[in-house]
Scaffold this motif. Sequence first.
Motif, PDB file in Angstrom:
ATOM      1  N   ALA A 109     -15.884  37.848  61.008  1.00  0.00           N
ATOM      2  CA  ALA A 109     -14.303  38.070  61.041  1.00  0.00           C
ATOM      3  C   ALA A 109     -14.121  38.254  59.400  1.00  0.00           C
ATOM      4  O   ALA A 109     -13.289  39.366  58.745  1.00  0.00           O
ATOM      5  CB  ALA A 109     -13.335  36.790  60.458  1.00  0.00           C
ATOM      6  N   ALA A 110     -15.469  37.998  58.235  1.00  0.00           N
ATOM      7  CA  ALA A 110     -15.005  38.164  56.953  1.00  0.00           C
ATOM      8  C   ALA A 110     -16.179  39.405  56.731  1.00  0.00           C
ATOM      9  O   ALA A 110     -16.270  40.305  55.369  1.00  0.00           O
ATOM     10  CB  ALA A 110     -16.408  37.356  56.618  1.00  0.00           C
ATOM     11  N   GLY A 111     -16.662  40.156  58.368  1.00  0.00           N
ATOM     12  CA  GLY A 111     -17.217  41.258  58.077  1.00  0.00           C
ATOM     13  C   GLY A 111     -19.109  41.360  57.565  1.00  0.00           C
ATOM     14  O   GLY A 111     -19.024  42.987  56.839  1.00  0.00           O
ATOM     15  N   ALA A 112     -19.319  40.346  57.504  1.00  0.00           N
ATOM     16  CA  ALA A 112     -20.800  39.806  57.123  1.00  0.00           C
ATOM     17  C   ALA A 112     -21.270  40.573  57.835  1.00  0.00           C
ATOM     18  O   ALA A 112     -21.327  40.672  59.550  1.00  0.00           O
ATOM     19  CB  ALA A 112     -20.657  37.979  56.772  1.00  0.00           C
ATOM     20  N   ASP A 113     -22.337  40.893  57.530  1.00  0.00           N
ATOM     21  CA  ASP A 113     -23.980  41.299  57.778  1.00  0.00           C
ATOM     22  C   ASP A 113     -24.572  39.929  58.484  1.00  0.00           C
ATOM     23  O   ASP A 113     -25.397  39.540  57.714  1.00  0.00           O
ATOM     24  CB  ASP A 113     -24.842  42.521  57.265  1.00  0.00           C
ATOM     25  CG  ASP A 113     -25.875  42.540  58.559  1.00  0.00           C
ATOM     26  OD1 ASP A 113     -25.964  42.890  59.764  1.00  0.00           O
ATOM     27  OD2 ASP A 113     -27.478  42.930  57.610  1.00  0.00           O
ATOM     28  N   TRP A 114     -24.747  39.893  59.701  1.00  0.00           N
ATOM     29  CA  TRP A 114     -25.037  38.608  60.060  1.00  0.00           C
ATOM     30  C   TRP A 114     -26.577  38.904  61.501  1.00  0.00           C
ATOM     31  O   TRP A 114     -25.923  39.147  62.220  1.00  0.00           O
ATOM     32  CB  TRP A 114     -24.453  37.337  60.447  1.00  0.00           C
ATOM     33  CG  TRP A 114     -23.098  37.971  62.591  1.00  0.00           C
ATOM     34  CD1 TRP A 114     -22.490  37.955  61.096  1.00  0.00           C
ATOM     35  CD2 TRP A 114     -23.478  36.891  62.822  1.00  0.00           C
ATOM     36  NE1 TRP A 114     -21.531  38.095  62.684  1.00  0.00           N
ATOM     37  CE2 TRP A 114     -22.184  37.514  63.571  1.00  0.00           C
ATOM     38  CE3 TRP A 114     -24.812  36.671  63.818  1.00  0.00           C
ATOM     39  CZ2 TRP A 114     -22.040  37.508  65.026  1.00  0.00           C
ATOM     40  CZ3 TRP A 114     -24.821  36.010  64.548  1.00  0.00           C
ATOM     41  CH2 TRP A 114     -23.682  36.371  65.403  1.00  0.00           C
ATOM     42  N   SER A 115     -27.177  37.749  61.645  1.00  0.00           N
ATOM     43  CA  SER A 115     -27.901  37.270  62.990  1.00  0.00           C
ATOM     44  C   SER A 115     -27.868  36.733  62.898  1.00  0.00           C
ATOM     45  O   SER A 115     -28.831  34.975  62.394  1.00  0.00           O
ATOM     46  CB  SER A 115     -29.259  38.771  63.514  1.00  0.00           C
ATOM     47  OG  SER A 115     -29.889  37.864  62.049  1.00  0.00           O
ATOM     48  N   LEU A 116     -28.430  35.931  64.733  1.00  0.00           N
ATOM     49  CA  LEU A 116     -29.072  34.503  64.895  1.00  0.00           C
ATOM     50  C   LEU A 116     -30.022  34.245  65.802  1.00  0.00           C
ATOM     51  O   LEU A 116     -29.554  35.071  66.384  1.00  0.00           O
ATOM     52  CB  LEU A 116     -27.500  33.994  66.273  1.00  0.00           C
ATOM     53  CG  LEU A 116     -27.893  32.724  66.783  1.00  0.00           C
ATOM     54  CD1 LEU A 116     -28.183  31.561  66.018  1.00  0.00           C
ATOM     55  CD2 LEU A 116     -26.703  32.485  67.867  1.00  0.00           C
ATOM     56  N   VAL A 117     -31.002  34.096  65.369  1.00  0.00           N
ATOM     57  CA  VAL A 117     -31.857  33.751  66.480  1.00  0.00           C
ATOM     58  C   VAL A 117     -31.762  31.842  66.786  1.00  0.00           C
ATOM     59  O   VAL A 117     -31.764  30.907  66.412  1.00  0.00           O
ATOM     60  CB  VAL A 117     -33.331  33.565  65.776  1.00  0.00           C
ATOM     61  CG1 VAL A 117     -34.301  33.685  66.913  1.00  0.00           C
ATOM     62  CG2 VAL A 117     -33.009  35.578  65.561  1.00  0.00           C
ATOM     63  N   TYR A 118     -31.655  31.793  67.919  1.00  0.00           N
ATOM     64  CA  TYR A 118     -31.692  30.132  68.762  1.00  0.00           C
ATOM     65  C   TYR A 118     -32.318  30.162  69.401  1.00  0.00           C
ATOM     66  O   TYR A 118     -32.878  30.776  70.676  1.00  0.00           O
ATOM     67  CB  TYR A 118     -30.172  30.704  69.531  1.00  0.00           C
ATOM     68  CG  TYR A 118     -29.252  29.278  70.060  1.00  0.00           C
ATOM     69  CD1 TYR A 118     -30.282  28.070  70.217  1.00  0.00           C
ATOM     70  CD2 TYR A 118     -28.358  29.756  71.073  1.00  0.00           C
ATOM     71  CE1 TYR A 118     -29.246  26.555  70.835  1.00  0.00           C
ATOM     72  CE2 TYR A 118     -28.254  28.470  71.817  1.00  0.00           C
ATOM     73  CZ  TYR A 118     -28.104  27.271  71.613  1.00  0.00           C
ATOM     74  OH  TYR A 118     -28.025  25.968  72.177  1.00  0.00           O
ATOM     75  N   GLY A 119     -33.549  28.937  69.733  1.00  0.00           N
ATOM     76  CA  GLY A 119     -34.071  28.581  70.163  1.00  0.00           C
ATOM     77  C   GLY A 119     -33.949  26.849  70.892  1.00  0.00           C
ATOM     78  O   GLY A 119     -33.213  26.523  70.319  1.00  0.00           O
ATOM     79  N   GLY A 120     -34.641  26.772  72.294  1.00  0.00           N
ATOM     80  CA  GLY A 120     -34.638  25.800  72.649  1.00  0.00           C
ATOM     81  C   GLY A 120     -35.495  25.752  74.099  1.00  0.00           C
ATOM     82  O   GLY A 120     -36.203  26.258  73.729  1.00  0.00           O
ATOM     83  N   ARG A 121     -35.642  24.596  74.364  1.00  0.00           N
ATOM     84  CA  ARG A 121     -36.862  23.913  75.289  1.00  0.00           C
ATOM     85  C   ARG A 121     -36.702  25.129  76.443  1.00  0.00           C
ATOM     86  O   ARG A 121     -37.626  25.410  76.996  1.00  0.00           O
ATOM     87  CB  ARG A 121     -37.372  22.867  76.141  1.00  0.00           C
ATOM     88  CG  ARG A 121     -37.058  22.032  74.336  1.00  0.00           C
ATOM     89  CD  ARG A 121     -37.251  20.359  75.171  1.00  0.00           C
ATOM     90  NE  ARG A 121     -37.567  19.623  73.973  1.00  0.00           N
ATOM     91  CZ  ARG A 121     -37.840  18.226  74.323  1.00  0.00           C
ATOM     92  NH1 ARG A 121     -37.421  17.746  74.703  1.00  0.00           N
ATOM     93  NH2 ARG A 121     -37.927  17.554  73.067  1.00  0.00           N
TER      94      ARG A 121
END
Length: 325
Positions: free
Chosen positions: A140-152
């Motif tokens: 919403a703030a217009g930031a540059d972002w990425s998510l790396v999401y790990g799990g079993r």
Amino acid sequence: MTFPENNSPANEFGTDLEIVERTEPADGVVALCLRHPDGGPLPPWSPGAHIDLVLDEDLVRQYSLCGDPADTGTWRIAVLREADGRGGSQYVHDKLAVGDRVRVHGPRNNFDLAPAPRYLFLAGGIGITPIVPMIAAAEAAGADWSLVYGGRRRASMAFADDLVTRYPGRVTLVPQDERGPLDLPSLLGDPRPGTLVYCCGPAGLLDAVTTACADRPAGSLRIERFAAKEQSAPVRSDGFEVELALSGTTVTVAPDESVLDAVAAAGVQVLSSCREGTCGTCETTVLAGTVDHRDSLLTPEEQAAHDTMLICVSRAACPRLVLEL
């Protein structure tokens, strides 16, 4: 770039909330939606906040809010069943149902989202819960972002499909049985200026990320622990004195006694919850003295300032502390 703040005092809100929805967003995970029984608005909160659930007389647990801060009518949490846990998650899974009421305190935020031009979010397992509203705020703030999401396994990763669908191209899922563990050297080896790293998950992931970010500028890594980290022996093996500046009382803390218990025995009550240095409920201002910080919450910069401490676990590194109590 700004984010909404939660200006309500910690623990100002404490009441029974009703469970209005129960779902299973992943194998071994239960999500609960809570609302006030009369339908009234709930206190405001910001991404990273958590609430205390009073599950039984001696069973209080903290869970991150993972819904929408703009929704003032309901709060959402997600709880992983921990077979080797201390009983909180099993209570939620086995005893809480739609229509039940549960005592709630909070919200409180020790993992707030600071403004930045770009973010790298790293989540492991149920550590995705505080990250979900952070992502929405960054977007919403217009930031540059990425998510790396790990799990079993993919089936054990709560909200994974929804995140991939909602934010195409920004979310990378890393189920360990398909792709192995997170490749932290690749993810963290070449930092971009102005990037804040937010990480939540199991202790092994947090320790590895902390090591990988050791050379980054102070404050560029923010982590939240669900369990206390291992501690070495206290700085002092003997007792020490604590002066309570507001009460006009001085107490002696024995080697096998916490500051919290010593203060309570003197008749000064301090709100507390986890008693292991992870939730921040008992955080107290230090007016004088040097602290042996033994919590799993304060940043290294906050600990180095010696102006606050979590009195449930931290101790004195000097003969006498003065606290604002």
